[in-house]
Design a protein around this motif. Structure first.
Motif, PDB file in Angstrom:
ATOM      1  N   LEU A  78       0.921  -1.204  -0.025  1.00 57.75           N
ATOM      2  CA  LEU A  78       0.020   0.105   0.198  1.00 57.75           C
ATOM      3  C   LEU A  78       0.818   1.324   0.066  1.00 57.75           C
ATOM      4  O   LEU A  78       2.037   1.198   0.480  1.00 57.75           O
ATOM      5  CB  LEU A  78      -0.932  -0.070   1.215  1.00 57.75           C
ATOM      6  CG  LEU A  78      -2.075  -1.226   1.292  1.00 57.75           C
ATOM      7  CD1 LEU A  78      -2.624  -1.118   2.723  1.00 57.75           C
ATOM      8  CD2 LEU A  78      -2.880  -1.045   0.170  1.00 57.75           C
ATOM      9  N   GLN A  82      -2.769   5.424   0.731  1.00 56.70           N
ATOM     10  CA  GLN A  82      -3.710   4.575   1.217  1.00 56.70           C
ATOM     11  C   GLN A  82      -3.821   4.241   2.661  1.00 56.70           C
ATOM     12  O   GLN A  82      -4.889   3.976   3.204  1.00 56.70           O
ATOM     13  CB  GLN A  82      -3.540   3.394   0.235  1.00 56.70           C
ATOM     14  CG  GLN A  82      -3.843   3.203  -1.273  1.00 56.70           C
ATOM     15  CD  GLN A  82      -3.181   2.294  -2.079  1.00 56.70           C
ATOM     16  OE1 GLN A  82      -2.542   1.521  -1.651  1.00 56.70           O
ATOM     17  NE2 GLN A  82      -3.922   1.772  -3.136  1.00 56.70           N
ATOM     18  N   SER A  85      -5.968   6.917   4.015  1.00 58.76           N
ATOM     19  CA  SER A  85      -7.430   6.523   3.746  1.00 58.76           C
ATOM     20  C   SER A  85      -8.020   5.410   4.714  1.00 58.76           C
ATOM     21  O   SER A  85      -9.257   5.565   5.062  1.00 58.76           O
ATOM     22  CB  SER A  85      -7.446   6.047   2.132  1.00 58.76           C
ATOM     23  OG  SER A  85      -8.690   5.757   1.968  1.00 58.76           O
ATOM     24  N   PHE A 110      -8.052  -1.698  -2.280  1.00 58.08           N
ATOM     25  CA  PHE A 110      -6.831  -1.163  -2.669  1.00 58.08           C
ATOM     26  C   PHE A 110      -5.978  -2.556  -3.197  1.00 58.08           C
ATOM     27  O   PHE A 110      -5.233  -2.123  -4.479  1.00 58.08           O
ATOM     28  CB  PHE A 110      -5.994  -0.649  -1.566  1.00 58.08           C
ATOM     29  CG  PHE A 110      -6.740   0.612  -1.186  1.00 58.08           C
ATOM     30  CD1 PHE A 110      -7.327   1.403  -1.948  1.00 58.08           C
ATOM     31  CD2 PHE A 110      -6.713   0.969   0.236  1.00 58.08           C
ATOM     32  CE1 PHE A 110      -7.980   2.760  -1.357  1.00 58.08           C
ATOM     33  CE2 PHE A 110      -6.914   2.174   0.624  1.00 58.08           C
ATOM     34  CZ  PHE A 110      -7.803   2.976  -0.143  1.00 58.08           C
ATOM     35  N   CYS A 120      -5.205   2.907  -7.453  1.00 61.85           N
ATOM     36  CA  CYS A 120      -6.331   3.251  -6.479  1.00 61.85           C
ATOM     37  C   CYS A 120      -6.481   4.834  -5.996  1.00 61.85           C
ATOM     38  O   CYS A 120      -5.391   5.023  -5.638  1.00 61.85           O
ATOM     39  CB  CYS A 120      -6.642   2.426  -5.572  1.00 61.85           C
ATOM     40  SG  CYS A 120      -8.614   2.296  -4.784  1.00 61.85           S
TER      41      CYS A 120
END
Length: 120
Positions: A78, A82, A85, A110, A120
């Protein structure tokens, strides 16, 4: 929690949105002061929680050696965006199970997008 307390943050305890909010506040204040924040133990060793902690601003994770590979893999797949998020999703939850479930579903999305080459 006192060192002699028999109460621990097992199960969904570490996913309490109020606790995650506290971690976010500590990280924000520490960053403003130029100080790192570390998390150790079971929370740091949870491959689902580690990206959330990174997204909250935790700068180091310390865990038992057997957990390192799984946590590394979770973090390596990731981006920092991310992580943030996932942290926001966990903070927006109303209960520990909801926080964990939302992070799990979002993280899977993701990873699926990354595996498809879409990002993403």
């Amino acid at each position: 929690m006192s060192p002699t307390s028999t109460t621990t943050l097992t199960g969904h305890g570490v996913w309490q949105p109020a606790l995650l909010t506290l971690v976010a506040k500590v990280c924000s204040d520490a960053a403003a002061a130029g100080r790192p924040v570390g998390v150790c133990g079971e929370a740091a060793a949870d491959p689902l929680l580690a990206p959330v902690l990174a997204g909250l601003g935790v700068s180091s994770l310390s865990m038992a050696a057997p957990a390192v590979a799984d946590v590394h893999d979770a973090l390596a797949r990731l981006t920092l965006e991310q992580f943030r998020s996932l942290a926001a999703a966990a903070l927006g939850a109303t209960a520990p199970a909801a926080a964990r479930g939302t992070v799990h579903r979002t993280g899977e999305a993701f990873r699926a997008a990354a595996d498809d080459g879409k990002g993403c």
